[in-house]
Design a protein around this motif. Structure first.
Motif, mmCIF file in Angstrom:
data_model
loop_
_atom_site.group_PDB
_atom_site.id
_atom_site.type_symbol
_atom_site.label_atom_id
_atom_site.label_comp_id
_atom_site.label_asym_id
_atom_site.label_seq_id
_atom_site.Cartn_x
_atom_site.Cartn_y
_atom_site.Cartn_z
ATOM 1 N N ALA A 135 4.453 15.908 -10.010
ATOM 2 C CA ALA A 135 5.394 15.206 -9.492
ATOM 3 C C ALA A 135 5.761 15.940 -8.043
ATOM 4 O O ALA A 135 6.145 15.614 -6.893
ATOM 5 C CB ALA A 135 6.737 15.074 -10.165
ATOM 6 N N VAL A 136 5.683 17.430 -8.138
ATOM 7 C CA VAL A 136 5.918 18.374 -6.914
ATOM 8 C C VAL A 136 4.658 18.126 -5.897
ATOM 9 O O VAL A 136 5.135 17.440 -4.546
ATOM 10 C CB VAL A 136 5.631 19.600 -7.493
ATOM 11 N N PHE A 137 3.550 17.758 -6.196
ATOM 12 C CA PHE A 137 2.521 17.650 -5.117
ATOM 13 C C PHE A 137 2.516 16.121 -4.648
ATOM 14 O O PHE A 137 2.244 16.055 -3.299
ATOM 15 C CB PHE A 137 1.073 17.952 -5.727
ATOM 16 N N ALA A 138 3.242 15.104 -5.438
ATOM 17 C CA ALA A 138 3.204 13.743 -5.085
ATOM 18 C C ALA A 138 4.629 13.497 -4.239
ATOM 19 O O ALA A 138 4.614 12.533 -3.425
ATOM 20 C CB ALA A 138 3.101 12.876 -6.364
ATOM 21 N N ALA A 139 5.426 14.478 -4.159
ATOM 22 C CA ALA A 139 6.708 14.200 -3.536
ATOM 23 C C ALA A 139 6.421 14.237 -1.971
ATOM 24 O O ALA A 139 5.580 14.850 -1.435
ATOM 25 C CB ALA A 139 7.657 15.336 -3.516
ATOM 26 N N PRO A 140 6.994 13.302 -1.219
ATOM 27 C CA PRO A 140 6.617 13.133 0.105
ATOM 28 C C PRO A 140 7.052 14.432 1.110
ATOM 29 O O PRO A 140 6.152 14.839 2.061
ATOM 30 C CB PRO A 140 7.702 12.135 0.679
ATOM 31 N N GLY A 141 8.075 15.218 0.707
ATOM 32 C CA GLY A 141 8.122 16.609 1.623
ATOM 33 C C GLY A 141 7.223 17.558 1.093
ATOM 34 O O GLY A 141 7.026 18.255 1.811
ATOM 35 N N VAL A 142 6.005 17.295 0.045
ATOM 36 C CA VAL A 142 5.026 18.199 0.183
ATOM 37 C C VAL A 142 3.751 17.551 0.394
ATOM 38 O O VAL A 142 3.087 18.154 1.399
ATOM 39 C CB VAL A 142 4.947 18.578 -1.380
ATOM 40 N N ARG A 143 3.463 16.278 -0.184
ATOM 41 C CA ARG A 143 2.264 15.492 0.102
ATOM 42 C C ARG A 143 2.102 15.392 1.802
ATOM 43 O O ARG A 143 1.125 15.471 2.331
ATOM 44 C CB ARG A 143 2.541 14.164 -0.432
ATOM 45 N N ASP A 144 3.544 15.092 2.345
ATOM 46 C CA ASP A 144 3.108 14.641 3.904
ATOM 47 C C ASP A 144 3.345 15.848 4.960
ATOM 48 O O ASP A 144 3.114 15.964 6.127
ATOM 49 C CB ASP A 144 4.240 13.684 4.437
ATOM 50 N N LEU A 145 3.500 17.008 4.328
ATOM 51 C CA LEU A 145 3.778 18.174 4.900
ATOM 52 C C LEU A 145 2.465 19.072 4.928
ATOM 53 O O LEU A 145 2.256 19.754 5.893
ATOM 54 C CB LEU A 145 5.067 18.999 4.629
ATOM 55 N N LEU A 146 2.167 19.228 3.726
ATOM 56 C CA LEU A 146 1.052 20.344 3.462
ATOM 57 C C LEU A 146 -0.355 19.837 3.458
ATOM 58 O O LEU A 146 -0.416 18.599 2.914
ATOM 59 C CB LEU A 146 1.418 21.166 2.260
ATOM 60 N N ASP A 147 -1.159 20.277 4.019
ATOM 61 C CA ASP A 147 -2.774 19.979 3.990
ATOM 62 C C ASP A 147 -3.316 20.975 3.008
ATOM 63 O O ASP A 147 -3.636 22.046 3.133
ATOM 64 C CB ASP A 147 -3.411 20.056 5.477
ATOM 65 N N LEU A 148 -3.659 20.197 1.774
ATOM 66 C CA LEU A 148 -4.107 20.935 0.562
ATOM 67 C C LEU A 148 -5.434 21.327 0.781
ATOM 68 O O LEU A 148 -6.111 21.962 0.145
ATOM 69 C CB LEU A 148 -3.939 20.476 -0.499
ATOM 70 N N SER A 149 -6.322 20.675 1.615
ATOM 71 C CA SER A 149 -7.435 21.136 1.925
ATOM 72 C C SER A 149 -7.676 22.548 2.716
ATOM 73 O O SER A 149 -8.801 23.157 2.641
ATOM 74 C CB SER A 149 -8.184 20.260 2.923
ATOM 75 N N ARG A 150 -6.385 23.079 3.135
ATOM 76 C CA ARG A 150 -6.345 24.579 3.652
ATOM 77 C C ARG A 150 -5.665 25.280 2.621
ATOM 78 O O ARG A 150 -4.941 24.799 2.031
ATOM 79 C CB ARG A 150 -5.797 24.182 5.177
ATOM 80 N N PRO A 151 -5.759 26.454 2.985
ATOM 81 C CA PRO A 151 -4.986 27.560 2.089
ATOM 82 C C PRO A 151 -3.436 27.482 2.330
ATOM 83 O O PRO A 151 -2.995 27.047 3.222
ATOM 84 C CB PRO A 151 -5.317 28.984 2.796
ATOM 85 N N VAL A 152 -2.769 27.654 1.108
ATOM 86 C CA VAL A 152 -1.493 27.322 0.939
ATOM 87 C C VAL A 152 -1.099 28.857 0.360
ATOM 88 O O VAL A 152 -1.551 29.345 -0.560
ATOM 89 C CB VAL A 152 -0.861 26.545 0.170
ATOM 90 N N ALA A 153 0.263 29.150 0.893
ATOM 91 C CA ALA A 153 0.876 30.316 0.049
ATOM 92 C C ALA A 153 1.807 29.914 -1.127
ATOM 93 O O ALA A 153 2.949 29.025 -0.616
ATOM 94 C CB ALA A 153 1.595 31.287 0.810
ATOM 95 N N LEU A 154 1.487 30.040 -2.380
ATOM 96 C CA LEU A 154 2.444 29.518 -3.303
ATOM 97 C C LEU A 154 3.412 30.572 -3.662
ATOM 98 O O LEU A 154 3.000 31.772 -3.968
ATOM 99 C CB LEU A 154 1.478 29.345 -4.568
ATOM 100 N N LEU A 155 4.620 30.422 -3.837
ATOM 101 C CA LEU A 155 5.704 31.292 -3.896
ATOM 102 C C LEU A 155 6.298 31.114 -5.326
ATOM 103 O O LEU A 155 7.017 30.100 -5.579
ATOM 104 C CB LEU A 155 6.559 31.290 -2.849
ATOM 105 N N THR A 156 6.154 31.921 -6.121
ATOM 106 C CA THR A 156 7.190 31.716 -7.462
ATOM 107 C C THR A 156 7.848 33.095 -7.454
ATOM 108 O O THR A 156 7.861 33.818 -8.187
ATOM 109 C CB THR A 156 6.304 31.781 -8.624
ATOM 110 N N VAL A 157 8.870 33.259 -6.916
ATOM 111 C CA VAL A 157 9.718 34.366 -6.530
ATOM 112 C C VAL A 157 10.773 34.467 -7.606
ATOM 113 O O VAL A 157 11.807 33.514 -7.197
ATOM 114 C CB VAL A 157 9.860 34.839 -5.289
ATOM 115 N N ALA A 158 10.858 34.857 -8.479
ATOM 116 C CA ALA A 158 11.856 34.872 -9.500
ATOM 117 C C ALA A 158 12.296 33.411 -10.082
ATOM 118 O O ALA A 158 13.163 33.041 -10.230
ATOM 119 C CB ALA A 158 13.350 35.376 -9.092
ATOM 120 N N ALA A 159 11.125 32.805 -10.123
ATOM 121 C CA ALA A 159 11.191 31.397 -10.425
ATOM 122 C C ALA A 159 10.956 31.225 -11.915
ATOM 123 O O ALA A 159 11.404 30.603 -12.868
ATOM 124 C CB ALA A 159 10.348 30.402 -9.668
#
Length: 263
Positions: A135-159
């Motif tokens: 659901a996170v990756f399918a959300a427009p705010g993620v899907r339309d903003l991030l290009d997953l073919s390129r590196p991404v910084a995944l942040l799980t800070v106190a999550a």
């Protein structure tokens, strides 16, 4: 982007971890119940505000590290209230045009972030449960903003402390990393009772009576959350010891922190 008209109602009488964290950091996006619960934590752990600040300062240093490594995309899970010094602000202060997708499931957080990000086309906030990567990756705010073919910084800070054992936080972290391109980076911090078990048990007692019970975990379990990543120096250490900018001595703050490269 999240449709703000569809946000669920907020019960101001039930303390929430994101709003309590905002209070620790001096923010204003919190209710009386949040402040009262945070004060109970501070009574049990006098250095509670220092813990929150140590975690936030670790985030600052880790984001600067990621940008220095050439990353210009961030997926921030459980991002919390957009108190001053959030990821997109750090990036902009460094002159980076980084794209930042914030994810949280707390309505006040989402509404506050939406207002803050209204004029920033390179940052979004999505209301979603981080336990559902699809659901996170399918959300427009993620899907339309991030290009997953390129590196991404995944942040799980106190999550991940807010993900109970039955929801497999170790496996959840791996599921997110499996969707990211080689060269991506996983930034993680996680509360622990390894140092001060009595005080931290009291913290757990307070959070059990909020909307977000917390699970504190040992160093070995936190290390497992970064399985199959290559940890950058100095490895998995207290948040105060991850590339500190000042000499602070032995001041552990009960937060394990690390940055792992995804190959």
């Amino acid at each position: 982007m999240t449709d703000l008209s569809k946000l669920p109602a907020v019960d101001p009488e039930v303390p929430n971890a994101a709003r309590m964290y905002d209070y620790y950091l001096g923010g204003s996006h919190n209710f009386a119940a949040d402040r009262a619960a945070a004060e109970r934590v501070k009574a049990a752990i006098p250095y509670a505000v220092d813990v929150a600040r140590a975690n936030r300062f670790f985030l600052h240093r880790a984001v600067r590290f990621c940008i220095g490594e050439g990353l210009d995309q961030f997926l921030d899970l459980g991002s919390g209230i957009p108190t001053v010094g959030n990821v997109h602000e750090i990036a902009r202060n460094l002159g980076s045009r980084a794209r930042v997708a914030y994810i949280d499931n707390e309505p006040v957080t989402v509404a506050s972030a939406a207002a803050l990000l209204e004029d920033d086309p390179l940052a979004t906030i999505t209301m979603a449960d981080i336990r559902d990567p699809d659901a996170v990756f399918a959300a427009p705010g993620v899907r339309d903003l991030l290009d997953l073919s390129r590196p991404v910084a995944l942040l799980t800070v106190a999550a991940l402390p807010f993900i109970p054992d039955e929801d497999d936080p170790v496996g959840l972290a791996q599921r997110y990393r499996s969707r990211l391109a080689p060269g991506s980076i996983h930034v993680l911090s996680h509360g622990t009772a390894d140092h001060d078990p009595a005080e931290l048990r009291a913290l757990g007692d307070v959070y059990r009576n909020t909307a977000n019970p917390v699970t504190l975990r040992t160093r070995d379990v936190v290390a497992d959350m970064l399985r199959d990543t290559e940890l950058v120096e100095p490895g998995l250490v207290d948040a105060t010891e991850w590339r500190p900018e000042d000499t602070i001595g032995d001041q552990h703050r009960g937060i394990w922190a690390a940055v792992g490269c995804i190959r």
